[in-house]
Every structure is written in structure tokens, then in C-alpha cells.
Design a protein around this motif. Structure first.
Motif, mmCIF file in Angstrom:
data_model
loop_
_atom_site.group_PDB
_atom_site.id
_atom_site.type_symbol
_atom_site.label_atom_id
_atom_site.label_comp_id
_atom_site.label_asym_id
_atom_site.label_seq_id
_atom_site.Cartn_x
_atom_site.Cartn_y
_atom_site.Cartn_z
ATOM 1 N N MET A 95 42.236 48.463 40.436
ATOM 2 C CA MET A 95 42.948 48.769 41.770
ATOM 3 C C MET A 95 43.699 47.584 42.146
ATOM 4 S SD MET A 95 41.293 50.111 45.351
ATOM 5 C CE MET A 95 40.337 51.321 44.852
ATOM 6 N N ALA A 96 44.992 47.825 42.088
ATOM 7 C CA ALA A 96 45.912 46.949 42.445
ATOM 8 C C ALA A 96 46.074 47.120 44.060
ATOM 9 C CB ALA A 96 47.257 47.099 41.954
ATOM 10 N N THR A 97 45.848 45.965 44.665
ATOM 11 C CA THR A 97 45.856 45.791 46.147
ATOM 12 C C THR A 97 46.917 44.841 46.568
ATOM 13 O OG1 THR A 97 43.881 43.951 46.483
ATOM 14 C CG2 THR A 97 43.457 46.593 46.507
ATOM 15 N N GLY A 98 47.146 43.849 45.648
ATOM 16 C CA GLY A 98 48.099 42.522 45.863
ATOM 17 C C GLY A 98 47.391 41.310 46.695
ATOM 18 N N HIS A 99 45.951 41.677 46.688
ATOM 19 C CA HIS A 99 45.027 40.546 47.259
ATOM 20 C C HIS A 99 45.023 39.134 46.392
ATOM 21 C CE1 HIS A 99 41.483 38.278 48.725
ATOM 22 N NE2 HIS A 99 41.607 39.531 49.778
ATOM 23 N N ARG A 100 44.913 38.183 46.888
ATOM 24 C CA ARG A 100 44.999 36.880 46.169
ATOM 25 C C ARG A 100 44.054 36.548 45.249
ATOM 26 N NH1 ARG A 100 42.719 35.554 51.116
ATOM 27 N NH2 ARG A 100 40.888 34.270 51.045
ATOM 28 N N VAL A 101 42.941 37.120 45.122
ATOM 29 C CA VAL A 101 41.895 37.010 43.985
ATOM 30 C C VAL A 101 41.680 38.114 43.081
ATOM 31 C CG1 VAL A 101 40.277 35.750 45.851
ATOM 32 C CG2 VAL A 101 40.086 38.358 45.364
ATOM 33 N N GLU A 102 43.002 39.016 43.167
ATOM 34 C CA GLU A 102 43.078 40.213 42.248
ATOM 35 C C GLU A 102 42.966 39.860 40.702
ATOM 36 O OE1 GLU A 102 46.583 43.085 42.112
ATOM 37 O OE2 GLU A 102 45.110 43.721 43.396
ATOM 38 N N SER A 103 43.286 38.688 40.394
ATOM 39 C CA SER A 103 43.298 38.255 38.919
ATOM 40 C C SER A 103 41.976 37.889 38.519
ATOM 41 C CB SER A 103 44.361 37.386 38.717
ATOM 42 O OG SER A 103 44.430 36.183 39.422
ATOM 43 N N LEU A 104 41.213 37.199 39.439
ATOM 44 C CA LEU A 104 39.992 36.507 39.048
ATOM 45 C C LEU A 104 38.760 37.392 38.366
ATOM 46 C CD1 LEU A 104 39.620 34.608 42.638
ATOM 47 C CD2 LEU A 104 40.419 33.703 40.398
ATOM 48 N N PRO A 105 38.843 38.611 38.838
ATOM 49 C CA PRO A 105 37.608 39.610 37.945
ATOM 50 C C PRO A 105 38.282 39.424 36.465
ATOM 51 C CG PRO A 105 38.144 40.750 39.995
ATOM 52 C CD PRO A 105 39.114 39.400 39.940
ATOM 53 N N ALA A 106 39.352 39.678 36.235
ATOM 54 C CA ALA A 106 39.904 39.629 34.765
ATOM 55 C C ALA A 106 39.650 38.226 34.097
ATOM 56 C CB ALA A 106 41.315 40.103 34.526
ATOM 57 N N GLU A 107 39.984 37.219 34.899
ATOM 58 C CA GLU A 107 40.026 35.816 34.396
ATOM 59 C C GLU A 107 38.376 35.677 33.985
ATOM 60 O OE1 GLU A 107 41.745 33.188 37.057
ATOM 61 O OE2 GLU A 107 43.727 34.419 37.086
ATOM 62 N N ALA A 108 37.391 36.118 34.777
ATOM 63 C CA ALA A 108 35.840 35.691 34.761
ATOM 64 C C ALA A 108 35.485 36.793 33.661
ATOM 65 C CB ALA A 108 35.120 35.861 36.036
ATOM 66 N N ARG A 109 36.303 37.755 33.191
ATOM 67 C CA ARG A 109 35.712 38.865 32.341
ATOM 68 C C ARG A 109 34.715 39.689 33.022
ATOM 69 N NH1 ARG A 109 34.465 35.270 27.515
ATOM 70 N NH2 ARG A 109 36.402 33.964 27.639
ATOM 71 N N TRP A 110 34.764 39.873 34.273
ATOM 72 C CA TRP A 110 33.908 40.512 35.029
ATOM 73 C C TRP A 110 33.642 42.043 34.445
ATOM 74 C CZ3 TRP A 110 34.804 44.497 39.126
ATOM 75 C CH2 TRP A 110 33.713 44.525 39.738
ATOM 76 N N TYR A 111 32.569 42.470 34.236
ATOM 77 C CA TYR A 111 31.923 43.666 33.794
ATOM 78 C C TYR A 111 31.748 44.654 35.080
ATOM 79 C CZ TYR A 111 29.064 47.374 31.687
ATOM 80 O OH TYR A 111 28.863 48.287 31.214
ATOM 81 N N GLY A 112 30.770 43.982 35.806
ATOM 82 C CA GLY A 112 30.238 44.683 37.230
ATOM 83 C C GLY A 112 29.277 44.180 37.831
#
Length: 107
Positions: A1-18
Motif C-alpha cells: 500500500m503506497a503511502t509516501g511514508h519515509r519507511v515505505e521501502s524498508l519492508p522490501a529491503e528487509a524482505r519482510w514477509y509478515g
């Protein structure tokens, strides 16, 4: 969900699953995948684990994940039987008045 929040890219960088909810007193907030796709609890990045509490957020009682090692709360609202809307809240979480929002879908 795109929000423009500054941490928005961090989950993908950490390979976050849930997240994994074992009980109200034991939640693994950052389940990630390693380079082979194996899931693991990234307790170091999350600064520990978490627990669940009922907390009022914007006038409504929400199931809220409280991180053990940092001043962060994730409020959850049920969308349907398999989907939760998450809103991250806490000290230094707001980004120009915006919360970081995310969707969790049951695996």
C-alpha cells in the motif's frame, strides 16, 4: 500500500514477509525471508518481539501490537476474515503527519 511514508521501502529491503501471532504475550513482528526464501524472525531489526493489547486509537479500541524494544505500536483493524489493516504509531513514527499503513493477509 503506497503511502509516501519515509519507511515505505524498508519492508522490501528487509524482505519482510509478515508477522507471526503465537499468543497475546508472544508476537514475532518482523518475519523476513533470507536469500534462500526461508522465513525467520528478525528480532534484531525489530529490537525484540512484541505482545498484543487492546488500545484506543483515534477513538476506537484496536488490537495493538506493542514492540518490546522500541516505542512503536501497530494498531490493527479487521478488513475481512483473512485481512488486517495495520497502522504503525509511536514515538517518531509520524512522517509529516502521515502514519505508515500496511496490509496483513493470512497465509
Amino acid at each position: 500500500m503506497a503511502t509516501g511514508h519515509r519507511v515505505e521501502s524498508l519492508p522490501a529491503e528487509a524482505r519482510w514477509y509478515g508477522k507471526t501471532f503465537h499468543s497475546v504475550s508472544r508476537v514475532e513482528p518482523l518475519i523476513c525471508r533470507d536469500e534462500h526464501g526461508t522465513r525467520f524472525s528478525h528480532a534484531e531489526l525489530a529490537k525484540g518481539e512484541a505482545s498484543l493489547w487492546m488500545v484506543e486509537f483515534r477513538g476506537e479500541s484496536t488490537a495493538t501490537m506493542v514492540y518490546d524494544g522500541q516505542p512503536v505500536l501497530d494498531h490493527f483493524k479487521r478488513v475481512d476474515t483473512n485481512t488486517l489493516l495495520g497502522v504503525m504509531n509511536g514515538k517518531n513514527v509520524l512522517d509529516e503527519g502521515r502514519y505508515f499503513c500496511f496490509i496483513l493477509e493470512r497465509a
